[in-house]
Motif scaffolding. Sequence first.
Motif, short mmCIF file in Angstrom:
data_model
loop_
_atom_site.label_atom_id
_atom_site.label_comp_id
_atom_site.label_asym_id
_atom_site.label_seq_id
_atom_site.Cartn_x
_atom_site.Cartn_y
_atom_site.Cartn_z
N ASN A 485 0.81 -1.21 0.00
CA ASN A 485 0.00 0.00 0.00
C ASN A 485 0.85 1.26 0.00
OD1 ASN A 485 -2.55 -1.40 0.11
ND2 ASN A 485 -2.10 -1.84 2.28
N GLY A 486 2.11 1.10 -0.41
CA GLY A 486 3.01 2.25 -0.50
C GLY A 486 3.69 2.61 0.79
N GLU A 487 3.66 1.72 1.81
CA GLU A 487 4.29 2.04 3.10
C GLU A 487 5.80 2.21 2.94
OE1 GLU A 487 0.98 -1.04 3.97
OE2 GLU A 487 2.51 -0.67 2.45
N ALA A 488 6.33 3.28 3.56
CA ALA A 488 7.77 3.52 3.55
C ALA A 488 8.45 2.64 4.58
CB ALA A 488 8.05 4.99 3.85
N GLY A 489 9.74 2.40 4.39
CA GLY A 489 10.53 1.63 5.35
C GLY A 489 10.44 0.15 5.16
N LEU A 490 9.70 -0.34 4.14
CA LEU A 490 9.56 -1.76 3.87
C LEU A 490 10.17 -2.11 2.53
CD1 LEU A 490 5.89 -2.55 5.01
CD2 LEU A 490 8.00 -3.03 6.24
N SER A 491 10.71 -3.30 2.44
CA SER A 491 11.18 -3.85 1.16
C SER A 491 10.41 -5.14 0.91
CB SER A 491 12.68 -4.15 1.21
OG SER A 491 13.42 -2.97 1.37
N ARG A 492 9.91 -5.27 -0.35
CA ARG A 492 9.21 -6.51 -0.70
C ARG A 492 10.18 -7.43 -1.44
NH1 ARG A 492 6.07 -7.92 -5.26
NH2 ARG A 492 5.97 -5.74 -5.95
N LEU A 493 10.21 -8.68 -0.97
CA LEU A 493 11.14 -9.66 -1.51
C LEU A 493 10.36 -10.80 -2.16
CD1 LEU A 493 13.43 -10.10 1.66
CD2 LEU A 493 13.64 -8.36 -0.14
N ALA A 494 11.00 -11.41 -3.12
CA ALA A 494 10.51 -12.68 -3.67
C ALA A 494 11.53 -13.73 -3.25
CB ALA A 494 10.39 -12.61 -5.18
N ALA A 495 11.18 -14.50 -2.21
CA ALA A 495 12.11 -15.49 -1.66
C ALA A 495 11.31 -16.56 -0.93
CB ALA A 495 13.11 -14.83 -0.72
N PRO A 496 11.69 -17.83 -1.07
CA PRO A 496 10.95 -18.93 -0.42
C PRO A 496 11.34 -19.10 1.05
CG PRO A 496 12.74 -19.83 -1.71
CD PRO A 496 12.77 -18.34 -1.95
N VAL A 497 11.12 -18.05 1.86
CA VAL A 497 11.49 -18.10 3.27
C VAL A 497 10.42 -18.84 4.08
CG1 VAL A 497 12.89 -16.02 3.17
CG2 VAL A 497 10.44 -15.83 3.62
N LEU A 498 10.80 -19.27 5.29
CA LEU A 498 9.90 -19.96 6.21
C LEU A 498 9.75 -19.14 7.49
CD1 LEU A 498 11.19 -23.63 5.77
CD2 LEU A 498 9.24 -22.53 4.63
N ALA A 499 8.84 -19.61 8.36
CA ALA A 499 8.55 -18.84 9.58
C ALA A 499 9.78 -18.62 10.43
CB ALA A 499 7.48 -19.57 10.38
N GLY A 500 10.67 -19.63 10.53
CA GLY A 500 11.85 -19.49 11.37
C GLY A 500 12.85 -18.46 10.87
N ASP A 501 12.76 -18.05 9.60
CA ASP A 501 13.68 -17.05 9.07
C ASP A 501 13.39 -15.65 9.58
OD1 ASP A 501 15.28 -18.71 7.31
OD2 ASP A 501 13.50 -18.90 6.05
N ALA A 502 12.17 -15.39 10.07
CA ALA A 502 11.80 -14.05 10.53
C ALA A 502 12.78 -13.56 11.57
CB ALA A 502 10.38 -14.07 11.09
N GLY A 503 13.21 -12.32 11.43
CA GLY A 503 14.21 -11.74 12.32
C GLY A 503 15.62 -11.84 11.79
N LYS A 526 -4.44 -10.04 5.30
CA LYS A 526 -4.69 -10.98 4.20
C LYS A 526 -3.49 -11.89 4.03
CE LYS A 526 -7.73 -7.86 1.64
NZ LYS A 526 -7.95 -7.13 0.35
N LEU A 527 -3.76 -13.11 3.61
CA LEU A 527 -2.68 -14.05 3.34
C LEU A 527 -2.04 -13.71 2.00
CD1 LEU A 527 -4.30 -17.42 4.48
CD2 LEU A 527 -2.62 -16.03 5.69
N LEU A 528 -0.69 -13.70 2.00
CA LEU A 528 0.05 -13.39 0.78
C LEU A 528 0.43 -14.67 0.05
CD1 LEU A 528 2.40 -10.63 2.23
CD2 LEU A 528 0.28 -10.31 0.92
N PRO A 529 0.64 -14.58 -1.24
CA PRO A 529 1.08 -15.77 -1.99
C PRO A 529 2.42 -16.27 -1.47
CG PRO A 529 0.38 -14.00 -3.46
CD PRO A 529 0.46 -13.40 -2.10
N ASP A 530 2.67 -17.56 -1.65
CA ASP A 530 3.96 -18.12 -1.26
C ASP A 530 5.08 -17.40 -1.99
OD1 ASP A 530 2.72 -19.93 0.34
OD2 ASP A 530 2.77 -21.58 -1.11
N GLY A 531 6.19 -17.19 -1.30
CA GLY A 531 7.34 -16.56 -1.92
C GLY A 531 7.36 -15.06 -1.79
N VAL A 532 6.29 -14.45 -1.22
CA VAL A 532 6.25 -13.01 -1.01
C VAL A 532 6.60 -12.73 0.45
CG1 VAL A 532 4.86 -10.92 -1.06
CG2 VAL A 532 4.56 -12.67 -2.83
N ALA A 533 7.59 -11.88 0.68
CA ALA A 533 8.04 -11.57 2.04
C ALA A 533 8.37 -10.09 2.14
CB ALA A 533 9.25 -12.41 2.41
N PHE A 534 8.39 -9.59 3.37
CA PHE A 534 8.73 -8.18 3.59
C PHE A 534 9.84 -8.08 4.63
CE2 PHE A 534 4.54 -7.88 1.76
CZ PHE A 534 4.63 -6.76 0.95
#
Length: 581
Positions: A485-503, A526-534
Amino acid sequence: MRLRMVVLAMLAVLGLSGVAMAQQQAWVQVEAQPSLAEAEARARDYAAEFPNVAGYQLSSGWYAIVLGPYAPEAAAGTLADLRSSGAIPRDSFVTDDATHRQQFWPVGAIAGQEAPATDLTVVDPAVQPDLPVVEVMPAEETVQEAKASEAALDADGRKALQTAMAWYGFYEGGIDGAFGPGTRNSMAAWQEANGFEATGVLTTKQRDALVANYKADQAEFGFASVSEPEAGIEITLPLALVQFDHYEPPFVHYTEKANSGLRVILISEPGNQDSLSGLYDILQTLEVVPAQGERSKNDKNFTINAVSDRVQSYAYAEAKNGMVKGYLVVWNPADAERMSRILPALKSSFRGVGDKALDPGLVPMDDATRSGLLAGMEVKLPKLSRSGFYVDAKGSVVTTVEAVAQCGRVTIDRATEARVVAQDQASGLAILQPSTPLAPRAFAQFAAGSVRLGSEVAVAGYSYEDKLPAPVLTFGTLEEEKGLNGEAGLSRLAAPVLAGDAGGPVLDGTGAVLGMLLPAAVKGAKLLPDGVAFAAQAGVVTQALTAAGITPTTATATDLATPDALNAAGLGMTVLVSCWE
């Protein structure tokens, strides 16, 4: 003529001032109360369960509730039976009547109240009736008389007294039968604790009571010397409370018996100081070894005295002659009084014997079980584990707030306690400080400028939480430098990360940190498609660090890092952050 009589009147008729029945009496004291009202109430409760309840004021001024009387040889057995069945308190003990004064229970025995009518008839002393045979009991011994009777003890009798005092925690010296200052001080302490004059010389009655109570404890707990030749260990165990269950090297399991709640695990394995240190670390991961409590460790041995509101345990192990041997005892904290009598016996009797340790191949086990040394024992698991990364040379860590929410404690890489010094729900960042300074192999060098969209990035993290021993790199691309939604300070990634990768850190091709990976799902979103991360961008992270008093480091490298260098940078700074109850 029918008369109401009390014992003193009968004594007067007999012309005696200290008579008792021919057989000496003993009692099982179950309680003592400071006031008569409290003592009468408790005596009434016991009388509803037992037919032979009596109450006496003691020479100390307290009021004792006792069961009996019994023959001395029967009192110890009765004590053991009643204690083991839970019918009386575990701190009940055998006593004589040396400290009994005024009787207050049954109520008719209280001074000033009428005693029950009897059929005894007063007769003229001149008639010289046939009176029952009585035996005058000697008064309590003086110190001189006690010393004289003590001198008649043989070596075993003197050692038995030291053993009994050691059992109750009054004596810490050698069991040698020599009554020096240490033994005398212990005797005085025992006398004081049991309401006697602290002379340091036990009378005959006191010696008999001390040894009788010790023997009752031995009968209650079933202590016996246990030899484990396969493990090369000898130890005294309470076999009324535990029983052998199975071998699972390096452990010999003794499980609870009769719902005692007590477990003993003997430890025996080939090894040296490194093995001892590894065992120390492994035991900390067990559910039965709480984080709270005292620890002591050196190159030769360690002790762990761990306690929580649900479980308490004590562990000891030593490295000697190429072997590591020890034991772990586990019990319910509610059994503290019982364990105060059991644990000293285990501690004093444990010893490694021979040149043999438990053979790792004694029973079949898979490699994973053997390498973990945790066969048959439940391992403590955190509520949640996520990734984090070092941000300075002192070991400060950035992670996601998800990793530290509602935690009783937080650890870095399983072993190091950490405290949360800052967290920001808006950015999703939390900052940790280790309880002891760390020296990380690498820490974050933050990117200073923008990064070309479509560039390859790498996320370092514990993808499978604590299931793997080291972090991994996950590769992807930088899709956009803002939120959906145009939020500043965020980067959108395309990567197959898992829950444990957060942080975990997000790195560019030079090894500079572009930001911190955020959790994939937020409640209500909302749930995002697989492979979408921030990811929270580097500027957001460095701003939070500065506010917390931590100076971030800016990356200076401009050349692409080699795969080995990228691995070293990303994996060297990444840590496992665990949240515990």
